[in-house]
Design a protein around this motif. Structure first.
Motif, mmCIF file in Angstrom:
data_model
loop_
_atom_site.group_PDB
_atom_site.id
_atom_site.type_symbol
_atom_site.label_atom_id
_atom_site.label_comp_id
_atom_site.label_asym_id
_atom_site.label_seq_id
_atom_site.Cartn_x
_atom_site.Cartn_y
_atom_site.Cartn_z
ATOM 1 N N LEU A 133 31.343 33.157 46.655
ATOM 2 C CA LEU A 133 29.932 33.205 47.063
ATOM 3 C C LEU A 133 29.483 31.891 47.698
ATOM 4 C CD1 LEU A 133 28.510 34.944 43.853
ATOM 5 C CD2 LEU A 133 29.153 36.031 46.027
ATOM 6 N N ASP A 134 30.151 30.782 47.337
ATOM 7 C CA ASP A 134 29.710 29.460 47.794
ATOM 8 C C ASP A 134 30.714 28.727 48.683
ATOM 9 O OD1 ASP A 134 27.369 29.693 46.212
ATOM 10 O OD2 ASP A 134 28.496 29.053 44.455
ATOM 11 N N LEU A 135 31.990 29.059 48.588
ATOM 12 C CA LEU A 135 33.012 28.315 49.323
ATOM 13 C C LEU A 135 33.386 29.023 50.623
ATOM 14 C CD1 LEU A 135 35.348 27.254 46.372
ATOM 15 C CD2 LEU A 135 33.571 25.906 47.475
ATOM 16 N N ASP A 136 33.966 28.284 51.538
ATOM 17 C CA ASP A 136 34.357 28.801 52.844
ATOM 18 C C ASP A 136 35.747 29.437 52.752
ATOM 19 O OD1 ASP A 136 34.947 29.318 55.471
ATOM 20 O OD2 ASP A 136 34.658 27.261 56.173
ATOM 21 N N LEU A 137 35.768 30.741 52.536
ATOM 22 C CA LEU A 137 37.024 31.466 52.361
ATOM 23 C C LEU A 137 37.881 31.403 53.627
ATOM 24 C CD1 LEU A 137 38.909 33.254 50.691
ATOM 25 C CD2 LEU A 137 37.543 35.228 51.397
ATOM 26 N N GLU A 138 37.273 31.567 54.784
ATOM 27 C CA GLU A 138 38.035 31.549 56.044
ATOM 28 C C GLU A 138 38.779 30.232 56.227
ATOM 29 O OE1 GLU A 138 38.738 34.154 57.927
ATOM 30 O OE2 GLU A 138 37.578 35.243 56.425
#
Length: 187
Positions: A73-78
């Motif tokens: 929800l908060d981190l940049d998965l890409e």
């Protein structure tokens, strides 16, 4: 990194490994209870050990998957996917019986308190749990949480790597069971 391919590879490894483990439950009592000459575990004890180890690893995998999903929800998965590379060589030794010294905790040693049918049923449930976690983290979320793995100095590993580790651990013991069976046949 092709994260979808990575997840599919782990699923395939799990299926192959767990199908192989399941086949050992079909062996006759003599094979299952053969005490190897080196004083090691019988095949039935090894199967119980696989279950016990999976049990404790799955506690960490469950916690890790929940934290990874929360982190998504908060981190940049890409960005995480783009920068991730899997160091397969570090893990492959885990699946090789006798590749390195492995001191297991006492709570993962077989006690003989479960029937063979109970162990089989529990291991099958554990396989389904692993597949479930991979489905829940189907977009790469498993990269977003790491836990320390002291075995073979793996260090901080992500949730997918933990699941792969669980599968490799069982593979390691398949070799041990094959050695037990070979010794019994020779004698």
């Amino acid at each position: 990194m092709d994260i979808l391919r990575f997840i599919e590879d782990i699923k395939a490894h799990l299926k192959l490994t767990f199908d192989n483990v399941d086949g050992w439950f079909q062996k006759d009592k003599k094979t299952l209870n053969h005490q190897p000459s080196n004083g090691g575990w019988t095949i039935q004890q090894i199967l119980e050990h696989i279950y016990l180890t999976n049990f404790y690893l799955l506690i960490l995998i469950e916690k890790g998957s929940k934290k990874a999903m929360k982190n998504s929800l908060d981190l940049d998965l890409e960005s995480e996917i783009k920068n991730y590379s899997f160091n397969k060589e570090n893990f492959d030794k885990v699946g090789e019986h006798g590749a390195f010294e492995w001191i297991r905790p006492e709570h993962m040693e077989p006690k003989g308190e479960l029937s063979l049918d109970e162990i089989r049923s529990l291991i099958n449930q554990q396989y389904l749990q692993c597949v479930h976690y991979l489905e829940v983290m189907k977009n790469g979320e498993g990269l977003l949480y790491k836990t320390t793995m002291t075995v073979n100095d793996l260090g901080k590993i992500n949730v997918y790597e933990y699941i792969y580790f669980l599968s490799l651990h069982a593979r390691r013991h398949i070799t041990q069971m094959q050695q037990n069976e070979s010794e019994m046949i020779k004698n």
